[in-house]
Design a protein around this motif. Structure first.
Motif, PDB file in Angstrom:
ATOM      1  N   MET A   1      39.429  37.271  44.308  1.00 54.76           N
ATOM      2  CA  MET A   1      38.826  37.434  43.015  1.00 54.76           C
ATOM      3  C   MET A   1      37.839  38.595  43.081  1.00 54.76           C
ATOM      4  SD  MET A   1      36.522  34.800  40.640  1.00 54.76           S
ATOM      5  CE  MET A   1      36.869  33.459  41.683  1.00 54.76           C
ATOM      6  N   GLY A   4      33.736  41.149  39.120  1.00 59.28           N
ATOM      7  CA  GLY A   4      33.731  41.271  37.662  1.00 59.28           C
ATOM      8  C   GLY A   4      34.530  40.190  36.961  1.00 59.28           C
ATOM      9  N   ASP A   5      35.422  39.511  37.684  1.00 63.93           N
ATOM     10  CA  ASP A   5      36.218  38.430  37.099  1.00 63.93           C
ATOM     11  C   ASP A   5      35.465  37.108  37.047  1.00 63.93           C
ATOM     12  OD1 ASP A   5      38.349  40.185  36.899  1.00 63.93           O
ATOM     13  OD2 ASP A   5      39.290  39.510  38.764  1.00 63.93           O
ATOM     14  N   VAL A   8      34.391  35.781  33.649  1.00 61.44           N
ATOM     15  CA  VAL A   8      35.569  35.449  32.852  1.00 61.44           C
ATOM     16  C   VAL A   8      36.152  34.114  33.303  1.00 61.44           C
ATOM     17  CG1 VAL A   8      37.916  36.186  32.254  1.00 61.44           C
ATOM     18  CG2 VAL A   8      36.081  37.875  32.400  1.00 61.44           C
ATOM     19  N   ARG A   9      36.223  33.908  34.599  1.00 61.50           N
ATOM     20  CA  ARG A   9      36.837  32.683  35.125  1.00 61.50           C
ATOM     21  C   ARG A   9      35.919  31.473  35.025  1.00 61.50           C
ATOM     22  NH1 ARG A   9      40.355  33.820  40.351  1.00 61.50           N
ATOM     23  NH2 ARG A   9      41.273  31.877  39.642  1.00 61.50           N
TER      24      ARG A   9
END
Length: 82
Positions: A1, A4-5, A8-9
């Motif tokens: 991962m 930056g994700d 979002v996650r």
């Protein structure tokens, strides 16, 4: 991962809570090893660090810098200098 994700996650609030917890944990390690003073910036970060260290109140003292108060814990009242 990718970093930056993460928001979002996990969602922004949950990701922020994890970062705050991490910063509190990171601050506690040098204190456990004898560090007596920390410089912490930002309201959420300061809250996380003081919570992790078990600080329940601080004294607002002299300015450490313009706009930056010195805030020693109450037990430091005998020598509140920054």
């Amino acid at each position: 991962m990718v970093l930056g994700d993460v928001p979002v996650r996990l969602g922004v609030a949950r990701a922020a809570a994890h970062v705050e917890e991490l910063l509190g944990t990171l601050a506690s390690h040098p204190v456990e090893r004898g560090v007596r003073r920390l410089l912490v910036a930002g309201g959420e970060t300061s809250g996380a660090v003081t919570t992790a260290l078990g600080v329940r109140a601080v004294l607002v003292g002299e300015k450490a810098d313009p706009g930056v108060p010195c805030t020693p814990p109450p037990r430091a009242a005998a020598s509140p200098s920054c």
